[in-house]
Design a protein around this motif. Sequence first.
Motif, PDB file in Angstrom:
ATOM      1  N   GLU A  64       0.839  -1.209   0.000  1.00 16.97           N
ATOM      2  CA  GLU A  64       0.000   0.000   0.000  1.00 16.97           C
ATOM      3  C   GLU A  64       0.870   1.254   0.000  1.00 16.97           C
ATOM      4  N   PHE A  65       1.963   1.206   0.743  1.00 16.99           N
ATOM      5  CA  PHE A  65       2.883   2.343   0.820  1.00 16.99           C
ATOM      6  C   PHE A  65       3.480   2.677  -0.545  1.00 16.99           C
ATOM      7  N   VAL A  66       3.966   1.662  -1.260  1.00 23.08           N
ATOM      8  CA  VAL A  66       4.618   1.936  -2.539  1.00 23.08           C
ATOM      9  C   VAL A  66       3.621   2.295  -3.640  1.00 23.08           C
ATOM     10  N   LYS A  67       2.347   1.978  -3.448  1.00 24.86           N
ATOM     11  CA  LYS A  67       1.336   2.312  -4.456  1.00 24.86           C
ATOM     12  C   LYS A  67       0.948   3.793  -4.430  1.00 24.86           C
ATOM     13  N   ARG A  68       1.215   4.462  -3.307  1.00 23.88           N
ATOM     14  CA  ARG A  68       0.783   5.858  -3.183  1.00 23.88           C
ATOM     15  C   ARG A  68       1.986   6.793  -3.115  1.00 23.88           C
ATOM     16  N   ASP A  69       2.007   7.770  -3.993  1.00 25.47           N
ATOM     17  CA  ASP A  69       3.093   8.748  -3.991  1.00 25.47           C
ATOM     18  C   ASP A  69       3.104   9.601  -2.728  1.00 25.47           C
ATOM     19  N   THR A  70       1.954   9.773  -2.128  1.00 30.03           N
ATOM     20  CA  THR A  70       1.855  10.658  -0.965  1.00 30.03           C
ATOM     21  C   THR A  70       2.058   9.943   0.360  1.00 30.03           C
ATOM     22  N   ALA A  71       2.245   8.640   0.341  1.00 24.91           N
ATOM     23  CA  ALA A  71       2.399   7.874   1.583  1.00 24.91           C
ATOM     24  C   ALA A  71       3.701   8.246   2.282  1.00 24.91           C
ATOM     25  N   ARG A  72       3.643   8.261   3.589  1.00 15.06           N
ATOM     26  CA  ARG A  72       4.813   8.564   4.416  1.00 15.06           C
ATOM     27  C   ARG A  72       5.030   7.408   5.395  1.00 15.06           C
ATOM     28  N   ILE A  73       6.282   7.129   5.680  1.00 14.78           N
ATOM     29  CA  ILE A  73       6.620   6.029   6.576  1.00 14.78           C
ATOM     30  C   ILE A  73       5.959   6.175   7.954  1.00 14.78           C
ATOM     31  N   PRO A  74       5.950   7.355   8.568  1.00 14.72           N
ATOM     32  CA  PRO A  74       5.274   7.453   9.869  1.00 14.72           C
ATOM     33  C   PRO A  74       3.799   7.036   9.815  1.00 14.72           C
ATOM     34  N   GLU A  75       3.122   7.333   8.721  1.00 13.63           N
ATOM     35  CA  GLU A  75       1.719   6.921   8.580  1.00 13.63           C
ATOM     36  C   GLU A  75       1.599   5.403   8.524  1.00 13.63           C
ATOM     37  N   VAL A  76       2.520   4.768   7.817  1.00 10.18           N
ATOM     38  CA  VAL A  76       2.510   3.311   7.700  1.00 10.18           C
ATOM     39  C   VAL A  76       2.760   2.679   9.068  1.00 10.18           C
ATOM     40  N   ARG A  77       3.708   3.227   9.803  1.00 12.57           N
ATOM     41  CA  ARG A  77       4.004   2.699  11.137  1.00 12.57           C
ATOM     42  C   ARG A  77       2.793   2.802  12.058  1.00 12.57           C
ATOM     43  N   VAL A  78       2.110   3.930  12.012  1.00 14.70           N
ATOM     44  CA  VAL A  78       0.908   4.106  12.838  1.00 14.70           C
ATOM     45  C   VAL A  78      -0.146   3.065  12.466  1.00 14.70           C
ATOM     46  N   ALA A  79      -0.341   2.852  11.177  1.00 11.72           N
ATOM     47  CA  ALA A  79      -1.343   1.884  10.722  1.00 11.72           C
ATOM     48  C   ALA A  79      -0.970   0.464  11.150  1.00 11.72           C
ATOM     49  N   ILE A  80       0.295   0.098  11.006  1.00 11.92           N
ATOM     50  CA  ILE A  80       0.737  -1.246  11.397  1.00 11.92           C
ATOM     51  C   ILE A  80       0.548  -1.439  12.900  1.00 11.92           C
ATOM     52  N   ARG A  81       0.924  -0.447  13.688  1.00 14.52           N
ATOM     53  CA  ARG A  81       0.750  -0.554  15.140  1.00 14.52           C
ATOM     54  C   ARG A  81      -0.724  -0.701  15.503  1.00 14.52           C
ATOM     55  N   ARG A  82      -1.562   0.079  14.863  1.00 19.41           N
ATOM     56  CA  ARG A  82      -3.004   0.018  15.134  1.00 19.41           C
ATOM     57  C   ARG A  82      -3.545  -1.367  14.797  1.00 19.41           C
ATOM     58  N   GLN A  83      -3.141  -1.896  13.671  1.00 18.06           N
ATOM     59  CA  GLN A  83      -3.653  -3.192  13.224  1.00 18.06           C
ATOM     60  C   GLN A  83      -3.123  -4.353  14.072  1.00 18.06           C
ATOM     61  N   ASN A  84      -1.887  -4.246  14.519  1.00 18.76           N
ATOM     62  CA  ASN A  84      -1.283  -5.342  15.277  1.00 18.76           C
ATOM     63  C   ASN A  84      -1.540  -5.240  16.783  1.00 18.76           C
TER      64      ASN A  84
END
Length: 93
Positions: A64-84
């Motif tokens: 999902e991160f690599v599919k979006r030009d606007t994605a930022r690593i901190p956002e991905v980390r927050v999402a992973i933490r929330r999901q896990n």
Amino acid sequence: MPVLFSQSAMPPFGQAYTALDRSLTEQIRAPIARLQVLGLVRQDIDGAALGEPIFNNMNMMFIEFVKRDTARIPEVRVAIRRQNRILVAAIGV
């Protein structure tokens, strides 16, 4: 990780990618096993099996991160933490 397809039927790229996925899954499994030894994760949990869906989730978030030009690593980390977070709560002692 369970083998879904024969390695010999895969092209070299597929074999390398599968080996990388296995290595990354092991990087998740190892800390779970260590936390079990320390008594911080329930002993009745199959740590190796648990490492697989955690890896799968992180891998999907990477896609999902690599599919979006606007994605930022901190956002991905927050999402992973929330999901896990629910998994972490479920396996804790």
